[in-house]
Scaffold this motif. Structure first.
Motif, PDB file in Angstrom:
ATOM      1  N   ILE A  39       6.313  -2.301 -14.606  1.00 51.74           N
ATOM      2  CA  ILE A  39       7.242  -3.201 -13.923  1.00 51.74           C
ATOM      3  C   ILE A  39       8.503  -3.404 -14.755  1.00 51.74           C
ATOM      4  N   GLU A  40       8.355  -3.606 -16.064  1.00 50.03           N
ATOM      5  CA  GLU A  40       9.515  -3.794 -16.936  1.00 50.03           C
ATOM      6  C   GLU A  40      10.400  -2.554 -16.932  1.00 50.03           C
ATOM      7  N   SER A  41       9.786  -1.366 -16.955  1.00 55.47           N
ATOM      8  CA  SER A  41      10.563  -0.126 -16.931  1.00 55.47           C
ATOM      9  C   SER A  41      11.332   0.006 -15.618  1.00 55.47           C
ATOM     10  N   ALA A  42      10.676  -0.327 -14.488  1.00 53.37           N
ATOM     11  CA  ALA A  42      11.340  -0.241 -13.185  1.00 53.37           C
ATOM     12  C   ALA A  42      12.464  -1.272 -13.088  1.00 53.37           C
ATOM     13  N   LEU A  43      12.238  -2.480 -13.617  1.00 55.80           N
ATOM     14  CA  LEU A  43      13.283  -3.496 -13.599  1.00 55.80           C
ATOM     15  C   LEU A  43      14.482  -3.065 -14.434  1.00 55.80           C
ATOM     16  N   GLN A  44      14.219  -2.432 -15.573  1.00 60.21           N
ATOM     17  CA  GLN A  44      15.316  -1.958 -16.410  1.00 60.21           C
ATOM     18  C   GLN A  44      16.176  -0.957 -15.655  1.00 60.21           C
ATOM     19  N   SER A  45      15.521  -0.048 -14.917  1.00 57.95           N
ATOM     20  CA  SER A  45      16.264   0.927 -14.131  1.00 57.95           C
ATOM     21  C   SER A  45      17.070   0.247 -13.027  1.00 57.95           C
ATOM     22  N   LEU A  46      16.482  -0.727 -12.344  1.00 53.91           N
ATOM     23  CA  LEU A  46      17.187  -1.438 -11.275  1.00 53.91           C
ATOM     24  C   LEU A  46      18.342  -2.253 -11.844  1.00 53.91           C
ATOM     25  N   ARG A  47      18.170  -2.780 -13.055  1.00 49.82           N
ATOM     26  CA  ARG A  47      19.270  -3.514 -13.697  1.00 49.82           C
ATOM     27  C   ARG A  47      20.425  -2.579 -14.019  1.00 49.82           C
TER      28      ARG A  47
ATOM     29  N   ALA B 262       3.364  -7.267 -11.141  1.00 46.87           N
ATOM     30  CA  ALA B 262       2.441  -6.186 -11.514  1.00 46.87           C
ATOM     31  C   ALA B 262       1.109  -6.337 -10.793  1.00 46.87           C
ATOM     32  N   GLU B 263       0.576  -7.558 -10.729  1.00 54.11           N
ATOM     33  CA  GLU B 263      -0.693  -7.787 -10.030  1.00 54.11           C
ATOM     34  C   GLU B 263      -0.563  -7.434  -8.548  1.00 54.11           C
ATOM     35  N   ALA B 264       0.529  -7.840  -7.933  1.00 54.88           N
ATOM     36  CA  ALA B 264       0.713  -7.609  -6.503  1.00 54.88           C
ATOM     37  C   ALA B 264       0.757  -6.120  -6.173  1.00 54.88           C
ATOM     38  N   LEU B 265       1.358  -5.326  -7.062  1.00 53.27           N
ATOM     39  CA  LEU B 265       1.506  -3.888  -6.804  1.00 53.27           C
ATOM     40  C   LEU B 265       0.442  -3.055  -7.519  1.00 53.27           C
TER      41      LEU B 265
ATOM     42  N   HIS C 140       0.827  -1.212   0.000  1.00 49.44           N
ATOM     43  CA  HIS C 140       0.000   0.000   0.000  1.00 49.44           C
ATOM     44  C   HIS C 140       0.855   1.252   0.000  1.00 49.44           C
ATOM     45  N   ARG C 141       1.753   1.374  -0.982  1.00 49.44           N
ATOM     46  CA  ARG C 141       2.645   2.531  -1.072  1.00 49.44           C
ATOM     47  C   ARG C 141       2.378   3.275  -2.375  1.00 49.44           C
ATOM     48  N   ASN C 142       1.146   3.617  -2.573  1.00 50.15           N
ATOM     49  CA  ASN C 142       0.747   4.213  -3.845  1.00 50.15           C
ATOM     50  C   ASN C 142       1.408   5.564  -4.121  1.00 50.15           C
ATOM     51  N   SER C 143       1.827   6.273  -3.082  1.00 50.37           N
ATOM     52  CA  SER C 143       2.460   7.579  -3.290  1.00 50.37           C
ATOM     53  C   SER C 143       3.944   7.455  -3.633  1.00 50.37           C
ATOM     54  N   ALA C 144       4.513   6.265  -3.457  1.00 51.66           N
ATOM     55  CA  ALA C 144       5.933   6.069  -3.772  1.00 51.66           C
ATOM     56  C   ALA C 144       6.097   5.798  -5.268  1.00 51.66           C
ATOM     57  N   GLY C 145       7.312   5.980  -5.762  1.00 53.43           N
ATOM     58  CA  GLY C 145       7.591   5.715  -7.170  1.00 53.43           C
ATOM     59  C   GLY C 145       7.551   4.227  -7.471  1.00 53.43           C
ATOM     60  N   THR C 146       7.352   3.893  -8.731  1.00 52.93           N
ATOM     61  CA  THR C 146       7.266   2.491  -9.137  1.00 52.93           C
ATOM     62  C   THR C 146       8.537   1.733  -8.792  1.00 52.93           C
ATOM     63  N   GLU C 147       9.682   2.358  -9.036  1.00 54.61           N
ATOM     64  CA  GLU C 147      10.950   1.701  -8.755  1.00 54.61           C
ATOM     65  C   GLU C 147      11.088   1.383  -7.268  1.00 54.61           C
ATOM     66  N   GLN C 148      10.705   2.343  -6.407  1.00 56.13           N
ATOM     67  CA  GLN C 148      10.775   2.122  -4.970  1.00 56.13           C
ATOM     68  C   GLN C 148       9.824   1.017  -4.532  1.00 56.13           C
ATOM     69  N   ARG C 149       8.626   1.032  -5.092  1.00 52.72           N
ATOM     70  CA  ARG C 149       7.646   0.020  -4.705  1.00 52.72           C
ATOM     71  C   ARG C 149       8.113  -1.372  -5.115  1.00 52.72           C
ATOM     72  N   LEU C 150       8.672  -1.486  -6.306  1.00 56.88           N
ATOM     73  CA  LEU C 150       9.153  -2.777  -6.778  1.00 56.88           C
ATOM     74  C   LEU C 150      10.335  -3.249  -5.940  1.00 56.88           C
ATOM     75  N   ALA C 151      11.271  -2.358  -5.633  1.00 57.77           N
ATOM     76  CA  ALA C 151      12.420  -2.730  -4.806  1.00 57.77           C
ATOM     77  C   ALA C 151      11.957  -3.192  -3.428  1.00 57.77           C
ATOM     78  N   GLY C 152      10.936  -2.541  -2.879  1.00 53.06           N
ATOM     79  CA  GLY C 152      10.403  -2.955  -1.586  1.00 53.06           C
ATOM     80  C   GLY C 152       9.807  -4.351  -1.640  1.00 53.06           C
ATOM     81  N   LEU C 153       9.067  -4.649  -2.701  1.00 58.81           N
ATOM     82  CA  LEU C 153       8.484  -5.981  -2.842  1.00 58.81           C
ATOM     83  C   LEU C 153       9.573  -7.031  -3.025  1.00 58.81           C
ATOM     84  N   LEU C 154      10.584  -6.729  -3.830  1.00 57.80           N
ATOM     85  CA  LEU C 154      11.676  -7.688  -4.035  1.00 57.80           C
ATOM     86  C   LEU C 154      12.437  -7.936  -2.731  1.00 57.80           C
TER      87      LEU C 154
END
Length: 271
Positions: free
Chosen positions: A223-231, A213-216, A172-186
């Motif tokens: 999700i692919e864009s955020a993963l590319q940035s994290l990579r 993507a479903e989880a967030l 439930h971190r809708n105000s955070a950026g996609t990259e941050q939310r994905l990193a938190g889930l990982l």
């Protein structure tokens, strides 16, 4: 939450490792015995008094089994038994008012914990995302045991509370950026669902980009864009349904989450 405690060993597959806060690396020389360690360290089972935990360990000789990826543990074809997750990663889908929520669960989670308290609650579906090891009990039996063992009922309540806290912290971190939310889930998945990695200490395998993507509640494109940035930042290395992490500290920092300074995650993300 329990998995952020400094004294919490990190489970990787069926083994447990001590983390060095100074380096963020695991001590590969410490490998406790498989079955007894799982029951001693499991976040749910270790809340039980030793006598009751021993009873559960005896029952596990007959009620534990391993499941392959894609097996449906609960739902229309999987039944309504309670599953204590000992290893693996599970996607649980809950229908609420025509909408679906997806939660990723790993070692220490109890599938069916909420239904113990509410007999009218329809069971969510639960799908194994990788090789998963569970201890399973009929719902009626667990309810009967809970009535005669208050400590068991308390442990189930703690399990429910931990899941609520995880939802607030991770999903439930809708105000955070996609990259941050994905990193938190990982990071959440590393703490609960990690498996052995040949190159690095930590690896998560099983969830697809669609699952993430479903989880967030995001698009697969996001999700692919955020993963590319994290990579590009060398925070994650991706493969087919796999995510490896050269540095847990960098992953925690990328999540943007705040952790208690005395917690393991706080120590790792503070410098």
């Amino acid at each position: 939450m329990t998995f952020w405690k400094r004294d919490e060993p990190l489970q990787i597959g069926s083994q447990f490792y001590t983390l060095d806060p100074a380096t963020g690396r695991i001590d590969r020389d410490q490998r406790p015995f498989r079955l007894s360690s799982v029951f001693e360290r499991n976040a749910f089972l270790r809340e039980l008094p030793s006598e009751l935990r021993s009873s559960f360990q005896e029952m596990a000789q007959f009620s534990s089994r391993e499941h392959r990826r894609g097996v449906e543990l609960r739902g229309p074809s999987g039944g309504t038994a309670v599953h204590i997750l000992l290893r693996g990663c599970v996607a649980e889908r809950t229908e609420i008012g025509g909408a679906t929520t997806v939660r990723m669960l790993g070692a220490g989670a109890v599938l069916g914990s909420m239904e113990v308290f509410d007999e009218e609650l329809p069971p969510p579906t639960a799908e194994c995302l990788n090789d998963t090891w569970t201890m399973s009990l009929p719902m009626d039996r667990l309810r009967a045991l809970s009535r005669s063992h208050p400590s068991l009922l308390k442990a189930i309540g703690i399990s429910v509370t931990d899941r609520i806290q995880a939802s607030e912290r991770i999903y439930h971190r809708n105000s955070a950026g996609t990259e941050q939310r994905l990193a938190g889930l990982l990071a959440h998945l590393v703490m609960h669902c990690a498996v052995a990695s040949d190159r690095y200490d930590y690896k998560v395998e099983g969830p697809s980009q669609s699952h993430l993507a479903e989880a967030l509640s995001l698009s697969t494109g996001s999700i692919e864009s955020a993963l590319q940035s994290l990579r590009q930042q060398e925070i994650v290395i991706t493969g087919y349904r796999s995510y490896e992490f050269p540095s847990l500290r960098r992953l925690l920092n990328a999540s943007g989450l705040s952790f208690p300074p005395k917690s393991l995650a706080g120590a790792l993300s503070s410098f």
